[in-house]
Write a protein that holds these residues in place. Sequence first.
Motif, short mmCIF file in Angstrom:
data_model
loop_
_atom_site.label_atom_id
_atom_site.label_comp_id
_atom_site.label_asym_id
_atom_site.label_seq_id
_atom_site.Cartn_x
_atom_site.Cartn_y
_atom_site.Cartn_z
N GLU A 1 -2.76 -30.68 9.38
CA GLU A 1 -3.46 -30.20 8.19
C GLU A 1 -2.92 -28.84 7.73
OE1 GLU A 1 -5.69 -31.65 6.16
OE2 GLU A 1 -5.28 -33.45 7.35
N ASP B 1 2.57 -26.62 2.75
CA ASP B 1 3.43 -27.28 1.76
C ASP B 1 2.83 -27.16 0.37
OD1 ASP B 1 5.17 -28.00 3.77
OD2 ASP B 1 4.41 -30.07 3.95
N LYS B 2 1.53 -27.35 0.25
CA LYS B 2 0.88 -27.25 -1.06
C LYS B 2 0.97 -25.83 -1.60
CE LYS B 2 -2.32 -31.06 -0.29
NZ LYS B 2 -3.71 -31.47 -0.09
N LEU B 3 0.81 -24.84 -0.72
CA LEU B 3 0.92 -23.45 -1.17
C LEU B 3 2.33 -23.13 -1.64
CD1 LEU B 3 -1.23 -21.58 1.50
CD2 LEU B 3 -1.77 -21.90 -0.91
N GLU B 4 3.34 -23.67 -0.96
CA GLU B 4 4.72 -23.44 -1.39
C GLU B 4 4.96 -24.02 -2.77
OE1 GLU B 4 7.48 -24.88 1.50
OE2 GLU B 4 6.88 -23.41 3.01
N LYS B 5 4.42 -25.20 -3.04
CA LYS B 5 4.57 -25.83 -4.36
C LYS B 5 3.89 -24.99 -5.42
CE LYS B 5 4.94 -30.57 -2.68
NZ LYS B 5 4.29 -31.90 -2.60
N ILE B 6 2.74 -24.44 -5.10
CA ILE B 6 2.02 -23.61 -6.06
C ILE B 6 2.80 -22.33 -6.33
CG2 ILE B 6 -0.07 -22.20 -6.37
CD1 ILE B 6 -1.59 -24.44 -4.88
N ASN C 1 0.26 -29.36 5.90
CA ASN C 1 0.01 -29.88 4.56
C ASN C 1 -0.43 -28.76 3.63
OD1 ASN C 1 0.66 -32.49 5.25
ND2 ASN C 1 -1.44 -33.09 5.68
N ILE C 2 -1.30 -27.88 4.11
CA ILE C 2 -1.77 -26.76 3.29
C ILE C 2 -0.59 -25.84 2.97
CG2 ILE C 2 -3.19 -24.67 3.34
CD1 ILE C 2 -5.23 -26.33 5.00
#
Length: 52
Positions: free
Chosen positions: A37, A43-48, A40-41
Motif C-alpha cells: 500500500e 507511485d500516486k504521489l510521484e504522478k501528482i 502504491n501511495i
Amino acid sequence: MNFYHNPYGIDRIKEKEKLENERMEKMEKAIGEVVKELRNIGDKLEKIEKRI
C-alpha cells in the motif's frame, strides 16, 4: 488438545512453536500488505508531482 504424561513437555513446546510460527506468518503477511500500500501511495504521489 490432549497432553499425555510427558515429563519434558515436548508436545507443549511443539504446539507453542507452531502457534508462534502461525503468528509470525500473519504478521509478515500484514507487513507485506502495508508495504504494498505504501508503494502504491508513493507511485500516486510521484504522478501528482509530475503533473504539478
